[in-house]
Design a protein around this motif. Structure first.
Motif, PDB file in Angstrom:
ATOM      1  N   TYR A   1      13.939   1.289  -6.372  1.00 21.49           N
ATOM      2  CA  TYR A   1      13.834   1.482  -7.822  1.00 21.49           C
ATOM      3  C   TYR A   1      13.076   2.763  -8.148  1.00 21.49           C
ATOM      4  O   TYR A   1      13.526   3.574  -8.964  1.00 21.49           O
ATOM      5  N   TYR A   2      11.933   2.953  -7.496  1.00 15.98           N
ATOM      6  CA  TYR A   2      11.119   4.130  -7.790  1.00 15.98           C
ATOM      7  C   TYR A   2      11.708   5.421  -7.219  1.00 15.98           C
ATOM      8  O   TYR A   2      11.261   6.511  -7.573  1.00 15.98           O
ATOM      9  N   LEU A   3      12.708   5.282  -6.359  1.00 14.49           N
ATOM     10  CA  LEU A   3      13.475   6.449  -5.929  1.00 14.49           C
ATOM     11  C   LEU A   3      14.692   6.662  -6.827  1.00 14.49           C
ATOM     12  O   LEU A   3      15.505   7.553  -6.575  1.00 14.49           O
ATOM     13  N   ALA A   4      14.806   5.836  -7.876  1.00 15.87           N
ATOM     14  CA  ALA A   4      15.914   5.887  -8.841  1.00 15.87           C
ATOM     15  C   ALA A   4      17.255   5.530  -8.204  1.00 15.87           C
ATOM     16  O   ALA A   4      18.305   5.892  -8.732  1.00 15.87           O
ATOM     17  N   ASP A   5      17.224   4.826  -7.077  1.00 14.79           N
ATOM     18  CA  ASP A   5      18.453   4.307  -6.477  1.00 14.79           C
ATOM     19  C   ASP A   5      18.649   2.897  -7.038  1.00 14.79           C
ATOM     20  O   ASP A   5      18.434   1.890  -6.364  1.00 14.79           O
ATOM     21  N   HIS A   6      19.064   2.849  -8.287  1.00 16.18           N
ATOM     22  CA  HIS A   6      19.050   1.598  -9.029  1.00 16.18           C
ATOM     23  C   HIS A   6      20.079   0.595  -8.530  1.00 16.18           C
ATOM     24  O   HIS A   6      19.842  -0.620  -8.610  1.00 16.18           O
ATOM     25  N   ASP A   7      21.204   1.055  -8.039  1.00 18.52           N
ATOM     26  CA  ASP A   7      22.233   0.125  -7.552  1.00 18.52           C
ATOM     27  C   ASP A   7      21.724  -0.679  -6.358  1.00 18.52           C
ATOM     28  O   ASP A   7      21.881  -1.905  -6.302  1.00 18.52           O
TER      29      ASP A   7
ATOM     30  N   LEU B   1       0.828  -1.210   0.000  1.00 17.74           N
ATOM     31  CA  LEU B   1       0.000   0.000   0.000  1.00 17.74           C
ATOM     32  C   LEU B   1       0.860   1.256   0.000  1.00 17.74           C
ATOM     33  O   LEU B   1       0.531   2.253  -0.659  1.00 17.74           O
ATOM     34  N   LEU B   2       1.970   1.236   0.726  1.00 17.69           N
ATOM     35  CA  LEU B   2       2.882   2.383   0.731  1.00 17.69           C
ATOM     36  C   LEU B   2       3.487   2.595  -0.651  1.00 17.69           C
ATOM     37  O   LEU B   2       3.646   3.739  -1.105  1.00 17.69           O
ATOM     38  N   LEU B   3       3.811   1.515  -1.331  1.00 17.89           N
ATOM     39  CA  LEU B   3       4.321   1.638  -2.702  1.00 17.89           C
ATOM     40  C   LEU B   3       3.247   2.219  -3.613  1.00 17.89           C
ATOM     41  O   LEU B   3       3.536   3.068  -4.468  1.00 17.89           O
ATOM     42  N   ALA B   4       2.017   1.753  -3.423  1.00 17.26           N
ATOM     43  CA  ALA B   4       0.923   2.226  -4.275  1.00 17.26           C
ATOM     44  C   ALA B   4       0.638   3.709  -4.062  1.00 17.26           C
ATOM     45  O   ALA B   4       0.228   4.405  -4.992  1.00 17.26           O
ATOM     46  N   THR B   5       0.873   4.205  -2.841  1.00 15.18           N
ATOM     47  CA  THR B   5       0.667   5.637  -2.559  1.00 15.18           C
ATOM     48  C   THR B   5       1.937   6.449  -2.774  1.00 15.18           C
ATOM     49  O   THR B   5       1.990   7.618  -2.432  1.00 15.18           O
ATOM     50  N   LYS B   6       2.976   5.799  -3.342  1.00 15.06           N
ATOM     51  CA  LYS B   6       4.248   6.455  -3.674  1.00 15.06           C
ATOM     52  C   LYS B   6       5.001   6.957  -2.444  1.00 15.06           C
ATOM     53  O   LYS B   6       5.796   7.899  -2.531  1.00 15.06           O
ATOM     54  N   ASP B   7       4.724   6.357  -1.295  1.00  9.63           N
ATOM     55  CA  ASP B   7       5.470   6.682  -0.070  1.00  9.63           C
ATOM     56  C   ASP B   7       6.654   5.726   0.021  1.00  9.63           C
ATOM     57  O   ASP B   7       6.680   4.796   0.840  1.00  9.63           O
TER      58      ASP B   7
ATOM     59  N   SER C   1       9.862   6.035   0.874  1.00  8.27           N
ATOM     60  CA  SER C   1      10.747   6.045   2.038  1.00  8.27           C
ATOM     61  C   SER C   1      10.190   5.179   3.166  1.00  8.27           C
ATOM     62  O   SER C   1      10.916   4.386   3.782  1.00  8.27           O
ATOM     63  N   ASN C   2       8.892   5.315   3.446  1.00  4.99           N
ATOM     64  CA  ASN C   2       8.288   4.490   4.485  1.00  4.99           C
ATOM     65  C   ASN C   2       8.181   3.029   4.059  1.00  4.99           C
ATOM     66  O   ASN C   2       8.247   2.126   4.896  1.00  4.99           O
ATOM     67  N   ALA C   3       8.026   2.801   2.763  1.00  2.00           N
ATOM     68  CA  ALA C   3       8.015   1.419   2.272  1.00  2.00           C
ATOM     69  C   ALA C   3       9.366   0.759   2.527  1.00  2.00           C
ATOM     70  O   ALA C   3       9.436  -0.429   2.896  1.00  2.00           O
ATOM     71  N   ILE C   4      10.436   1.520   2.357  1.00  2.00           N
ATOM     72  CA  ILE C   4      11.780   0.998   2.634  1.00  2.00           C
ATOM     73  C   ILE C   4      11.921   0.683   4.120  1.00  2.00           C
ATOM     74  O   ILE C   4      12.459  -0.363   4.502  1.00  2.00           O
ATOM     75  N   SER C   5      11.431   1.573   4.976  1.00  2.00           N
ATOM     76  CA  SER C   5      11.527   1.355   6.423  1.00  2.00           C
ATOM     77  C   SER C   5      10.747   0.122   6.851  1.00  2.00           C
ATOM     78  O   SER C   5      11.260  -0.733   7.592  1.00  2.00           O
ATOM     79  N   GLU C   6       9.506   0.002   6.400  1.00  2.00           N
ATOM     80  CA  GLU C   6       8.654  -1.108   6.819  1.00  2.00           C
ATOM     81  C   GLU C   6       9.193  -2.449   6.307  1.00  2.00           C
ATOM     82  O   GLU C   6       9.185  -3.449   7.039  1.00  2.00           O
ATOM     83  N   SER C   7       9.641  -2.474   5.068  1.00  2.00           N
ATOM     84  CA  SER C   7      10.200  -3.724   4.545  1.00  2.00           C
ATOM     85  C   SER C   7      11.527  -4.052   5.219  1.00  2.00           C
ATOM     86  O   SER C   7      11.897  -5.225   5.348  1.00  2.00           O
ATOM     87  N   GLY C   8      12.229  -3.015   5.678  1.00  2.00           N
ATOM     88  CA  GLY C   8      13.469  -3.247   6.422  1.00  2.00           C
ATOM     89  C   GLY C   8      13.220  -3.975   7.729  1.00  2.00           C
ATOM     90  O   GLY C   8      14.015  -4.840   8.130  1.00  2.00           O
ATOM     91  N   TYR C   9      12.110  -3.647   8.410  1.00  2.00           N
ATOM     92  CA  TYR C   9      11.762  -4.350   9.652  1.00  2.00           C
ATOM     93  C   TYR C   9      11.511  -5.834   9.380  1.00  2.00           C
ATOM     94  O   TYR C   9      11.914  -6.704  10.172  1.00  2.00           O
ATOM     95  N   LEU C  10      10.854  -6.108   8.265  1.00  2.00           N
ATOM     96  CA  LEU C  10      10.592  -7.503   7.915  1.00  2.00           C
ATOM     97  C   LEU C  10      11.886  -8.261   7.644  1.00  2.00           C
ATOM     98  O   LEU C  10      12.034  -9.426   8.025  1.00  2.00           O
ATOM     99  N   LEU C  11      12.835  -7.593   6.989  1.00  2.00           N
ATOM    100  CA  LEU C  11      14.102  -8.261   6.676  1.00  2.00           C
ATOM    101  C   LEU C  11      14.979  -8.438   7.911  1.00  2.00           C
ATOM    102  O   LEU C  11      15.831  -9.320   7.943  1.00  2.00           O
TER     103      LEU C  11
ATOM    104  N   ASP D   1       8.659   1.930 -18.579  1.00  4.94           N
ATOM    105  CA  ASP D   1       7.916   2.069 -17.320  1.00  4.94           C
ATOM    106  C   ASP D   1       7.461   3.512 -17.154  1.00  4.94           C
ATOM    107  O   ASP D   1       8.172   4.336 -16.584  1.00  4.94           O
ATOM    108  N   PRO D   2       6.290   3.860 -17.662  1.00  4.92           N
ATOM    109  CA  PRO D   2       5.782   5.239 -17.558  1.00  4.92           C
ATOM    110  C   PRO D   2       5.617   5.715 -16.115  1.00  4.92           C
ATOM    111  O   PRO D   2       5.546   6.923 -15.879  1.00  4.92           O
ATOM    112  N   ASN D   3       5.551   4.783 -15.156  1.00  7.93           N
ATOM    113  CA  ASN D   3       5.341   5.168 -13.760  1.00  7.93           C
ATOM    114  C   ASN D   3       6.645   5.478 -13.015  1.00  7.93           C
ATOM    115  O   ASN D   3       6.606   5.907 -11.867  1.00  7.93           O
ATOM    116  N   HIS D   4       7.772   5.252 -13.655  1.00  7.49           N
ATOM    117  CA  HIS D   4       9.065   5.467 -12.994  1.00  7.49           C
ATOM    118  C   HIS D   4       9.456   6.950 -13.123  1.00  7.49           C
ATOM    119  O   HIS D   4      10.397   7.318 -13.837  1.00  7.49           O
ATOM    120  N   LEU D   5       8.736   7.801 -12.414  1.00 10.94           N
ATOM    121  CA  LEU D   5       8.864   9.247 -12.589  1.00 10.94           C
ATOM    122  C   LEU D   5      10.249   9.772 -12.208  1.00 10.94           C
ATOM    123  O   LEU D   5      10.765  10.685 -12.860  1.00 10.94           O
TER     124      LEU D   5
END
Length: 507
Positions: free
Chosen positions: A239-245, A203-209, A211-221, A304-308
């Motif tokens: 990826y959507y933050l363009a931090d491709h590496d 849901l955080l990814l879908a709302t383009k949040d 940074s919080n998606a990274i934090s929440e998935s980090g807790y899971l990992l 990917d048209p959504n990769h703003l």
């Protein structure tokens, strides 16, 4: 059958049943007593120590250890009701999808009420809501005054409704509301639920949040570094933050764990293709192969048209190339796309200003370049572009003498003279008696144009953009009157002359 003295058939059967019950109790003691002693640290009945150890395990998020202790205790003593509640609470928090197998059919017969409690709690906040609800209702039939069961049945209903609503909203695009249901209801009753947390990350990814998606998935990992779903979702957030590496590293780790994971493969190869297309476009720009660069930029944008965060740079790169190619209208579209993504992108403003100059939108060019200059006042290149745009705007507002005579800017002196003679004859007032006022106005314009373009010095200064009106000539101010005033005669001179004359004008 052996007949003992003084025992009839009924007495014999009673004796056999008594022996069976005695052996049954003895077997139960053999089965249940050792695990109980082991589970309680060698001190039978020392439940306080067990529950303290369980609490510490829960605080450290070592849920498996806590469950192992509780399972051992329940195996040892199925009457230890508090162990059921502890275990149910943990299972609810982590919303484990597997039901805990309690064990012996004998215990199901002896402690049916306790088993109903545990089964209901084990399935709380799981997908088997119907089974959980059924068990709670059976428990309440057996023990109508069980307030804990009533409370958890209520929580079950809220959780079921919240999760179903969140999933429905997620499928229909109501991401923000779905996030509220997960955060404020589902995760309140199951704060350690990995499945609910994964839904939250989605849901955080879908709302383009991101940074919080990274934090929440980090807790899971942190809880499970090999969680493939968490690796995938965290990789997408980067990826959507363009931090491709960093994104690529997450995908690669997941594929090392499961090389055939469909979603990870798709994400990995999609990113790899995007980076390849982008690099090809940039290389072609550096090599001067601008038309090939245009195709590469367009190809990368289509992936990917959504990769703003990445596409903004692709749009800008495409705009720059199109400006160099002189394709103003196409460049205008690309730069506007970049600015729609990031309105503060100064370079895109500058390039759009250049594109507007190509399309002769002088005022639009000045507006864009002036805005860019205000945001970056120290940039001399922007200042120069602005001055050029302002000059073009000023020139666009003056009379176009070439257009008035109907000649090109590269016309020769003889071509200018022929055009002048032709128009002067066409618009001579004596030949336009019925529309004399219009003819006189046109005749003035023609004469003024020839006065500038017929003079080599004035024409050169005019072509440089200087104001010919400021040179003392009255044409621009309306003071040039080929018809003279106060009875004066204005004479036009043409080489070769014309036979005859027109009124007071001598050719």
């Amino acid at each position: 059958m052996i007949n003992l003295p003084g025992m009839d058939g009924v007495a014999w059967r009673g004796f056999v049943y008594a022996i069976f019950i005695f052996n049954f109790v003895f077997v139960c003691q053999l089965l249940l007593l050792p695990p109980l002693v082991s589970a309680l640290g060698g001190k039978s009945g020392n439940a306080a120590e067990l529950f303290e150890r369980v609490s510490q395990s829960v605080k450290m998020k070592r849920y498996s250890e806590a469950l192992d202790d509780l399972n051992a205790a329940i195996e040892a003593d199925s009457t230890l009701s508090e162990a059921y509640w502890h275990r149910a609470s943990i299972l609810r928090q982590i919303c484990r999808s597997k039901s805990l197998v309690i064990g012996l059919k004998l215990r199901l017969l002896c402690w049916k009420k306790l088993i109903l409690i545990d089964r209901a709690n084990c399935s709380l906040l799981m997908r088997k809501y119907e089974e959980s609800e059924k068990n709670y209702k059976l428990l309440l039939l057996l023990n109508p005054r069980n307030s804990a069961a009533e409370k958890e049945l209520s929580q079950l209903s809220q959780s079921q409704s919240a999760l179903e609503t969140a999933l429905s909203l997620f499928e229909t695009g109501g991401f923000t509301k779905a996030l509220d249901y997960v955060d404020k209801v589902v995760l309140v009753f199951s704060p350690a639920c990995a499945k609910a947390k994964l839904l939250k990350v989605k849901l955080l990814l879908a709302t383009k949040d991101y940074s919080n998606a990274i934090s929440e998935s980090g807790y899971l990992l942190k809880e499970d570094e090999n969680d493939l779903d968490a690796l995938l979702l965290r990789g997408r957030a980067y990826y959507y933050l363009a931090d491709h590496d960093v994104s690529m590293r997450h995908y690669q780790k997941g594929l090392r764990l499961d090389p055939e994971h469909g979603e990870l493969k798709k994400a990995y190869f999609g990113l790899k293709n995007l980076l390849k297309k982008t690099k090809s476009a940039e290389d072609n720009v550096n090599k001067g192969k601008l038309r090939l660069a245009v195709e590469d930029f367009k190809g990368a944008l289509s992936l990917d048209p959504n990769h703003l965060a990445h596409n903004v740079h692709l749009h800008l790169g495409l705009c720059k190339v199109l400006v160099k190619l002189g394709r103003g209208r196409d460049a205008l579209i690309s730069c506007t796309e970049a600015l729609n993504i990031d309105g503060d992108l100064i370079d895109a403003l500058v390039q759009r200003g250049e594109a507007k100059l190509l399309t002769e939108d002088w005022e639009g060019a000045v507006d864009d370049l002036k805005s860019a200059a205000q945001r970056s006042p120290q940039d001399m290149n922007i200042q120069e572009s602005l001055m050029r745009a302002e000059k073009s705007l000023k020139l666009s507002k003056r009379r176009d003498w070439y257009k008035i005579l109907g000649v090109s800017k590269t016309a020769s002196v003889s071509e200018i003279k022929r055009a002048y003679k032709k128009l002067a004859l066409q618009w001579h007032p004596d030949k336009n008696v019925d529309n004399r006022e219009e003819a006189e106005a046109q005749f003035r314009e023609i004469a003024a144009a020839y006065e500038v373009l017929g003079d080599e010095e004035k024409r050169t200064r005019y072509d440089r953009g200087e104001d010919i009106e400021d040179m003392g000539m009255g044409a621009g101010a309306g003071g040039f009157n080929p018809f003279g005033g106060g009875g004066q005669q204005y004479t036009f001179h043409f080489e070769g002359g014309f036979p005859g004359g027109f009124g007071g004008f001598n050719f």
